[in-house]
Enzyme design. Structure first.
Site, PDB file in Angstrom:
ATOM      1  N   ASP A 384       0.856  -1.177   0.000  1.00 59.88           N
ATOM      2  CA  ASP A 384       0.000   0.000   0.000  1.00 59.88           C
ATOM      3  C   ASP A 384       0.900   1.238   0.000  1.00 59.88           C
ATOM      4  O   ASP A 384       2.095   1.154   0.285  1.00 59.88           O
ATOM      5  CB  ASP A 384      -0.884  -0.036   1.259  1.00 59.88           C
ATOM      6  CG  ASP A 384      -1.781   1.178   1.367  1.00 59.88           C
ATOM      7  OD1 ASP A 384      -2.329   1.604   0.339  1.00 59.88           O
ATOM      8  OD2 ASP A 384      -1.915   1.713   2.485  1.00 59.88           O
ATOM      9  N   GLU A 481      -8.688  13.929   7.841  1.00 53.34           N
ATOM     10  CA  GLU A 481      -9.722  14.808   8.387  1.00 53.34           C
ATOM     11  C   GLU A 481      -9.142  15.755   9.426  1.00 53.34           C
ATOM     12  O   GLU A 481      -9.481  16.943   9.460  1.00 53.34           O
ATOM     13  CB  GLU A 481     -10.854  13.974   8.988  1.00 53.34           C
ATOM     14  CG  GLU A 481     -11.704  13.254   7.959  1.00 53.34           C
ATOM     15  CD  GLU A 481     -13.002  12.745   8.558  1.00 53.34           C
ATOM     16  OE1 GLU A 481     -12.994  12.391   9.752  1.00 53.34           O
ATOM     17  OE2 GLU A 481     -14.014  12.713   7.842  1.00 53.34           O
ATOM     18  N   ARG A 768      -6.076   3.989  -7.962  1.00 50.18           N
ATOM     19  CA  ARG A 768      -7.537   3.989  -7.931  1.00 50.18           C
ATOM     20  C   ARG A 768      -8.078   2.579  -7.681  1.00 50.18           C
ATOM     21  O   ARG A 768      -9.044   2.144  -8.305  1.00 50.18           O
ATOM     22  CB  ARG A 768      -8.106   4.533  -9.241  1.00 50.18           C
ATOM     23  CG  ARG A 768      -7.775   5.985  -9.546  1.00 50.18           C
ATOM     24  CD  ARG A 768      -8.374   6.901  -8.504  1.00 50.18           C
ATOM     25  NE  ARG A 768      -8.348   8.301  -8.889  1.00 50.18           N
ATOM     26  CZ  ARG A 768      -8.580   9.305  -8.056  1.00 50.18           C
ATOM     27  NH1 ARG A 768      -8.824   9.049  -6.782  1.00 50.18           N
ATOM     28  NH2 ARG A 768      -8.552  10.546  -8.461  1.00 50.18           N
ATOM     29  N   LYS A 774      -7.411  -4.916  -4.941  1.00 49.09           N
ATOM     30  CA  LYS A 774      -6.069  -5.231  -4.463  1.00 49.09           C
ATOM     31  C   LYS A 774      -5.909  -6.741  -4.287  1.00 49.09           C
ATOM     32  O   LYS A 774      -4.894  -7.322  -4.672  1.00 49.09           O
ATOM     33  CB  LYS A 774      -5.800  -4.517  -3.135  1.00 49.09           C
ATOM     34  CG  LYS A 774      -5.709  -3.000  -3.232  1.00 49.09           C
ATOM     35  CD  LYS A 774      -5.353  -2.390  -1.872  1.00 49.09           C
ATOM     36  CE  LYS A 774      -5.217  -0.880  -1.948  1.00 49.09           C
ATOM     37  NZ  LYS A 774      -4.804  -0.278  -0.661  1.00 49.09           N
TER      38      LYS A 774
END
Length: 1162
Positions: A384, A481, A768, A774
Site C-alpha cells: 500500500d 480529516e 484507484r 487489491k
C-alpha cells in the site's frame, strides 16, 4: 476432520434454534409486547459464559508410526496443549465470574457475568469493559453519547463515539430504564466487528411502536472499554460464544509454506520407498523359501495349521510385518522438531532491537510462526502507499477556492497572515461573490467530517480560540480529516465541538455559529466520498460533500471545474493528496424526501448496505463545486533504500493504492520504485477510451517484449542504467475490464497478456484500487503459471483483503488502526523493517529449515537401509539389526538436539553481509535448497553411508576372531557396531555443515555423542548392573574392548564423510555460488559482533574466542550486555569492540577458534 459444521448444528440445536432464521427478536427487560402488537414467541439463547478451551489433543500428521516414538510425540503434544488448555480454562473461569450490574425490578442487582442472558439490561461504569454485546440505550450525558476504546479488539486506542437510541437516551435512572417497553430485531451473530444491522421498536402506551434503525454506532462490543463517560445502560443482544469478540477467536484460513509442501511431497516419496522395501522383502522371502529345506528347516518344523494357512494371507501378514520393521524411514519426529523450530525461531524477530521503533514504542509481532521460512522465498511484494510507504502524517498545504489558492499563514483574502515572511503568494483577493463561496468552503471543511474534540476541563468550551493561546485537540480515525480541520483553523475557521446534535464553529469574527446536524452519509471506499446535511441558524439546509476528484466531478453541475481540476492535477503531480469539496442547498420538501429515502434504507434488515448505497447515489448529485484541498503525506524514513535493496534481491515490488495516478506516480519516483530511465507505460481508462483494450494491450506487449526478447528481467531487475526499464501504471477501471469475462465467455487471453506485460516491467503501480481489487491483483499473480511466492504489506482496514490473500501478509502498525496488523501473519512498526525481515531473518529461516528437512530424511535413510540389507543375511525373517532401545531413542534422543540447535542458530554468513549485499537472497530463491536435485543428493548420500556402515562392518569382521579370548562378534555386537558408526557419522556430518560455532553447539553435538556412549554403557549393564537380564548385557563394552572395532569406527566414519567433503570442496572451487564466494573472501565471518546470537551463545561462554584482532582488548575488560525490554521480552546485545574489521578476520589466524577447520572444509 473438520467438525465446524457439526459444532454449529449442535450449538443451534442446544440454543433452541433448530428452525434457524436470519434475525432475532429481543424483548427488552424480558417484557412481552402489548396485546395485539405482535405475536410473542419465546426464544432461547446461550448464557454468557465463554469457553475457549478445546479439550482436544491435536497430533502431528504422520502416515505410519509405531511404538514408543509415536507415543512420545503424542505425549509431548498432549502435555503442551493440555497445559495451554488448562491456562485458557483458568482465564475463562476468571472472566465468567466477573461481577456485572443488572437492572431487575427497577433496582441494580450484582451477578456473575456467566449468568447474563439475552434481553437483560446492564449498567456499565467508566473504565469497565462491556460484558457482552450491548445495544446502547442511554448514558449520563445529555446528548446520549459515550466514548469507548477498542484496543483489545482491533488495537485502536483512540476514543470512538457511540450514540444511544434516540427514543431511549433520556432514560437516566434505573426506574426509567425498567419501564422501557421495546423489542429489537437484528441479524444473527457474525464476526465482522464493524458491521451491524438491526432495528428497535419502542412501544408507548397502546400506540403503534416507533421504529428506529440500529447500526454499528449503536453497538457496544464485548471487550471494549468505556471512557470519559460516567455510566451507560445497554441491553444484551449477543452473549457468550455468540459475541463478536468470541466469533473472532476462530483462526483465519491456514496458510502453508513452500517448505511444508516440499516436506509432504518428500514424505510421499519415502512412503513409496517404504512400501517398495516391504514388497521386495516379501517377494524375496517366498522366493528364498521356495526350496523345501529353506521353508522348513529341521530346527523349525511347521505345524499342520501353519501348512494349511492361505498363502495370500501369509504373504499379506509378512508384508505388514516388513512395513512395521522399516517404518522408521518415515521421520515421525521431524514434524515435532519443525514445529519447535518455527515456534522458538519466531522469537528472534520479536527480540530484534533493530526492528523496534522508539517513536511509537512498538516492536515487531509474530501472529503465526508457520511461515517463517516463506520470508526467504518472496518473489513479489504488493505494498500500500499511504501509511506504508508514507508516514500517514498529514500536513495541510493549500486549498483552491473558485480558482484562488490559499496557503495557511501566508495570504488569505489578499491579507498577509502571521509567519509569512519570506514566502511569495500567487493570488489576489476574490470578488464579493467569491468571498461568499470562500466562507462556504471553509464552513464545509469545518462541518463535513467525523472529527471529535478532546475534552479539556481547563478550556471553556465555546470560547476556545486559536488566538487565545489554547488550541483544540482533534481526534479522528482518519489523519486526513484532522489535517483539514487544523488547516482551516489556521485560515480563520475553528471547529469547536458537537453538542446536543449541534455542530459549533468559530468564524473569523470570533462569533460562534451553530449548525444542526441532520444526517451523516458516511465515507466508504467504494463511493470514495462522504456528506453531511446540516441546518443553519437561519433555517437554510445544506448538503456538504467532500471526496476524491473522480467521485465529485461527475456529480457537479456548476462551479469553476476547469480551473480547480487543473490545480488538482498540478498538486497530484507534486505528490500531494487532493480532495474536492462541493455543496447544494436543499429546500424543506426535498429534505423530507431524503429523510424518507434514508429511513427506509436504514430500517431494512436485508441488503441494508446496498439500499443505503442506492440512496446515497440519489442524494449526492447536482452539486455545486466549491474548491479542492491539498495535503502532504511525507515518505517514510529509508523507504527508498528498502525498495532498492528488495529490487536488488530479485524481488518485484508493486504499489497498490487508491490515490490518483499522478500522486501515486510522484511517490513512486520519490521512493525509487520508478527511476529516471524508467519508461512509463499507461494502461488507464483515459487511454482505453481513445483505443480499445485489445489494441492497448497488444501495443504495450510489443513494446516490452521487443526490448526484452534477448534478456530476462531477472538478470538486472530494473537496476541497470544501461538497459531499458519499464514501469506499468494501471487504474482500477482498466483492471476491471481486464478481469471481466469477454462476450465469448473467456477472459484468459487478456489476463495472460496483461501478466506477460507485467513480468517484463521492473515495477508496477496500480492506482484507484478498491480493496477487493487489491486482492484480485494478488490472486492473479499468485495463481499465475510460475506460482510465485507473494507478500502483501499494508496498514489499514482496506489492505486486509490483500494481506489475507497473499502467501505472507505483513501489517504495518500505523495510524489507521490495527486491523491490518491483527489480520496479518507478521506486523512491523515501519516499512524499512521489511528489509531486515526478508533479507536477514527470512534468509536464515529458510537456510535453517531446509537443512533440517533434508537432514532428517538423510539420517533416517542411514538408519533403516542397513536394516533392509540385513534381511538378505537373515533369511528375510524380520529379525531386527538394532536393539529396541536404539530403535526407540535414535530420533528422540541421540540425533534430535543437534539438528534442532542448528536450525535455530546457524548463520552461514554474517548479518551485516546479508544487509549489505541483497543479491545473496537470490541464491535461495525458488525453493533452491529443497529442489529434487538436492533431495536426491541427500538421499543417495544416505544410501552410500548406510552401505559403508553395513558392508564395512560385515567385511572387516567376517569369519574373524576379534576379542582377546577368541570370541567372534555376535548378532547384537554387529548391530551395535553399525549403529555406533551411524550415530557418529550423522552427528559429525551436521558438524561439518555448521558455520556458526558457539559453546551451545559444542555442548549439544559432543554432548549427544557422549550421551549415546553413557546410555550404551548403562543399557549394557556396565553402569547399572540391574539390567543384566536383557540381551544387550555387556555387548557394548565387549565391542569397545576390541582393537579392530575401534579401527572400524574411525575408518568407516572417515570413509562415510569423505564424499560429502570432496563434493563441497570441488563445487566451491569450480561452481561457487554468490554466498560461497562471500564466505571464501573472508569478509563474511558469521560470528561477527552483530550476530543475533552473540549475547546468548558467546558472551556467556568463558572459553569464547573471537576471530577479531581486538578480541584481546575485549577480553581484557569486563563484558557488558545491554538489555532492552519491551512487552515482556528481553534481548541482549554486546557493546561493539572497537577496531574490529571483517577484512582482517581470518580462520587461519586463529587456529584455536572452534570451527576454523570446519570453515575451511565446508
Amino acid at each position: 476432520m473438520d467438525c465446524s459444521l457439526v459444532r454449529t448444528l449442535v450449538h443451534r440445536y442446544c440454543a433452541g434454534e433448530e428452525n434457524w432464521v436470519d434475525s432475532r427478536t429481543i424483548y427488552v427487560g424480558h417484557r412481552e409486547p402489548p396485546p395485539g402488537a405482535e405475536a410473542y414467541i419465546p426464544q432461547r439463547y446461550p448464557d454468557n459464559r465463554i469457553v475457549s478451551s478445546k479439550l482436544i489433543i491435536d497430533t502431528p500428521t504422520s502416515p505410519v508410526t509405531s511404538g514408543l516414538p509415536l507415543f512420545f510425540v503424542i505425549t509431548v503434544t498432549a502435555i503442551k496443549q493440555g497445559y495451554e488448555d488448562w491456562l485458557r480454562h483458568k482465564a475463562d473461569n476468571a472472566m465468567n465470574q466477573c461481577p456485572v450490574h443488572f437492572i431487575q425490578h427497577g433496582k441494580l442487582v450484582r451477578k456473575q457475568s456467566r449468568k447474563l442472558r439475552v434481553g437483560d439490561i446492564v449498567m456499565v461504569k467508566e473504565d469497565e469493559t462491556f460484558p457482552c454485546d450491548l445495544i446502547f440505550l442511554s448514558s449520563n450525558r445529555g446528548d446520549g453519547t459515550c466514548h469507548v476504546t477498542t484496543a483489545s479488539l482491533d488495537g485502536e486506542s483512540s476514543h470512538k463515539t457511540h450514540y444511544a437510541v434516540q427514543d431511549t437516551k433520556g432514560f437516566h435512572t434505573e426506574e426509567d430504564i425498567d419501564g422501557l417497553h421495546a423489542t429489537i430485531e437484528c441479524e444473527q451473530p457474525q464476526p465482522d466487528l464493524y458491521k451491524f444491522v438491526g432495528r428497535i421498536n419502542v412501544y408507548s402506551d397502546l400506540n403503534d411502536p416507533v421504529v428506529r434503525p440500529l447500526g454499528s454506532e449503536n453497538l457496544l462490543l464485548r471487550g471494549a472499554t468505556l471512557k470519559n463517560t460516567e455510566k451507560i445502560f445497554g441491553v444484551a443482544i449477543y452473549t457468550g460464544m455468540e459475541t463478536k469478540m468470541a466469533l473472532n477467536y476462530q483462526s483465519k484460513s491456514q496458510k502453508r509454506s513452500a517448505v511444508e509442501k516440499s516436506m509432504n511431497v518428500f514424505l510421499i516419496v519415502y512412503l513409496c520407498i517404504l512400501i517398495s522395501k516391504a514388497l521386495i522383502n516379501t517377494v524375496l522371502k517366498y522366493v528364498w523359501q521356495s526350496e523345501p529345506f529353506r521353508d522348513e528347516p529341521w530346527y523349525n518344523q511347521k505345524t499342520e495349521s501353519e501348512r494349511q494357512r492361505n498363502l495370500f494371507l501369509k504373504a499379506f501378514t509378512d508384508f505388514l510385518a516388513f512395513m512395521v520393521l522399516f517404518n522408521y524411514i518415515i521421520p515421525v519426529s521431524m514434524y515435532v522438531t519443525v514445529e519447535m523450530q518455527k515456534f522458538l525461531g519466531s522469537y528472534f524477530i520479536t527480540w530484534d532491537e533493530d526492528m523496534f521503533d522508539e517513536d511509537t514504542g512498538e516492536g515487531p509481532l509474530v501472529n503465526t510462526s508457520d511461515l517463517n521460512e516463506e520470508l526467504g522465498q518472496v518473489e513479489y511484494i504488493f505494498t500500500d502507499k499511504t501509511g506504508t510507504l508514507t508516514e500517514n502524517n498529514m500536513e495541510f498545504k493549500e486549498c483552491c477556492i473558485e480558482g484562488h489558492v490559499y496557503v495557511p499563514h501566508v495570504i488569505c483574502n489578499g491579507q498577509v497572515l502571521p509567519d509569512a515572511s519570506g514566502i511569495d503568494m500567487i493570488d489576489s483577493s476574490p470578488s464579493v461573490s467569491g468571498r461568499e463561496r470562500e466562507e462556504l468552503f471553509f464552513r464545509a471543511l469545518c462541518l463535513c467530517h467525523t472529527v471529535q474534540v478532546k475534552d479539556d476541563d481547563n478550556v471553556d468550551g465555546p470560547r476556545k480560540s486559536p488566538d487565545g493561546g489554547k488550541s483544540c485537540v482533534y481526534i479522528s480515525s482518519s489523519p486526513d480529516e484532522v489535517a483539514l480541520v487544523e488547516g482551516v483553523q489556521r485560515l480563520g475557521f475553528t471547529y469547536l465541538r458537537l453538542k446536543d446534535n449541534y455542530m459549533e464553529i468559530l468564524n473569523r469574527d470570533n462569533d460562534v455559529e451553530r449548525f444542526e446536524l441532520l444526517e451523516i452519509l458516511s465515507f466508504d471506499s467504494v463511493r470514495r466520498r462522504m456528506s453531511v446535511i446540516v441546518k443553519s441558524a437561519e433555517g437554510d439546509i445544506y448538503l456538504f460533500c467532500k471526496g476524491a476528484d473522480s467521485s465529485i466531478f461527475p456529480r457537479v453541475i456548476e462551479g469553476k471545474v476547469d480551473q480547480i481540476r487543473a490545480r488538482v492535477e498540478r498538486n497530484a503531480v507534486e505528490g500531494l493528496r487532493t480532495l474536492c469539496v462541493a455543496y447544494k442547498r436543499l429546500i424543506p420538501e426535498e429534505y423530507e424526501g431524503i429523510c424518507q429515502l434514508l429511513q427506509a434504507a436504514k430500517v431494512a434488515l436485508q441488503d441494508r448496505e446496498r439500499k443505503l448505497a442506492d440512496a446515497y447515489e440519489q442524494i449526492e448529485k447536482d452539486l455545486i463545486l466549491l474548491g479542492a484541498t491539498a495535503v502532504e503525506d511525507r515518505l517514510q524514513e529509508k523507504a527508498a533504500d528498502t525498495i532498492e535493496a528488495l529490487q536488488k534481491a530479485g524481488i518485484k515490488v508493486w504499489v497498490l493504492t487508491g490515490d490518483k495516478m499522478e500522486t501515486a506516480a510522484a511517490t513512486c519516483y520519490a521512493c525509487k520504485l520508478f527511476r529516471r530511465n524508467t519508461q512509463l507505460l499507461e494502461l488507464t481508462t483515459k487511454r482505453i477510451e481513445e483505443q480499445s483494450l485489445h489494441d492497448v494491450l497488444f501495443e504495450l506487449s510489443k513494446t516490452v517484449l521487443r526490448h526484452s526478447g534477448s534478456l530476462t528481467r531477472d538478470t538486472f531487475s530494473g537496476l541497470s542504467a544501461d538497459l531499458q526499464d519499464y514501469g506499468l501504471i494501471i487504474d482500477g477501471a482498466a483492471l476491471s475490464l481486464i478481469m471481466k469475462p469477454r462476450q465469448d465467455g473467456s477472459s484468459g487471453n487478456y489476463r495472460e497478456l496483461f501478466l506477460e506485460i507485467c513480468r517484463s516491467c521492473s515495477a508496477v503501480l496500480c492506482c484507484r484500487m478498491a480493496p477487493l481489487q487489491k486482492a484480485q491483483i494478488v490472486k492473479l499473480i499468485k495463481f499465475s503459471k510460475e506460482h510465485p511466492i507473494t507478500l502483501a504489506i499494508g496498514d489499514g482496514a482496506n489492505d486486509v483483503s490483500m494481506i489475507l490473500e497473499a502467501h505472507v501478509g505483513i501489517g504495518v502498525i500505523g495510524k489507521e488502526g490495527r486491523q491490518a496488523a491483527r489480520n496479518s501473519d507478521y506486523a512491523i512498526p515501519k516499512f524499512k523493517h521489511l528489509k531486515k525481515m526478508l533479507l536477514v531473518h527470512g534468509h536464515f529461516y529458510y537456510i535453517r529449515i531446509s537443512e533440517l528437512v533434508q537432514y532428517f530424511f538423510y539420517k533416517n535413510v542411514c538408519f533403516i537401509f542397513p536394516q533392509f540389507l540385513y534381511q538378505f543375511f537373515c533369511g528375510f525373517s524380520q529379525q531386527t539389526l538394532y536393539d529396541t532401545a536404539y530403535l526407540t531413542l535414535y530420533n528422540i534422543s541421540f540425533t534430535s538436539l543437534p539438528i534442532l540447535l542448528y536450525s535455530l542458530m546457524e548463520q552461514h554468513v554474517g548479518i551485516d553481509v546479508l544487509k549489505r549485499d541483497p543479491t545473496l537472497y537470490r541464491d535461495i530463491a525458488k525453493n533452491a535448497l529443497l529442489r529434487w536435485r538436492v533431495f536426491i543428493y541427500w538421499t543417495l548420500l544416505g544410501l552410500f553411508d548406510a552401505m559403508v556402515f553395513f558392508f564395512g562392518a560385515y567385511f572387516m569382521f567376517e569369519n574373524t576372531t576379534v576379542t582377546s579370548n577368541g570370541q567372534i562378534f555376535g548378532n547384537w555386537t554387529f548391530g551395535t557396531l553399525v549403529f555406533t558408526v551411524m550415530v557418529f557419522t550423522v552427528t559429525l556430518k551436521l558438524a561439518l555443515d555448521t558455520h556458526y560455532w558457539t559453546w551451545i553447539n559444542h555442548f549439544v553435538i559432543w554432548g549427544s555423542l557422549l550421551f549415546y556412549v553413557i546410555f550404551s554403557l548403562l543399557w549394557g549393564g556396565v553402569i547399572w548392573p540391574f539390567l543384566n537380564y536383557q540381551r544387550m548385557y555387556y555387548v557394548f563394552i565387549q565391542m569397545l574392548s576390541s582393537g579392530p572395532a575401534w579401527l572400524a569406527i574411525v575408518l568407516l566414519v572417515t570413509v562415510s564423510l569423505l564424499p560429502d567433503v570432496l563434493k563441497k570442496v570441488l563445487c566451491r572451487q569450480l561452481w561457487p555460488t554468490a554466498t560461497e564466494r562471500v564466505q571464501q573472501n573472508g569478509c563474511a565471518q558469521p560470528w561477527d559482533r552483530d550476530s543475533e546470537f552473540t549475547p546468548l551463545a558467546s558472551l556467556q561462554s568463558p572459553g569464547y574466542q573471537s576471530t577479531c584482532p581486538s578480541a584481546t582488548w575485549s577480553r581484557s575488560r569486563p563484558q557488558q550486555v545491554t538489555l532492552a525490554v519491551w512487552k515482556g521480552k528481553v534481548s541482549a546485545e554486546p557493546p561493539p569492540a572497537p577496531g574490529c574489521s571483517h577484512h582482517s578476520c581470518s580462520s587461519s589466524s586463529m587456529p584455536g577458534c572452534p570451527g576454523s577447520l570446519v570453515g575451511m572444509l565446508v
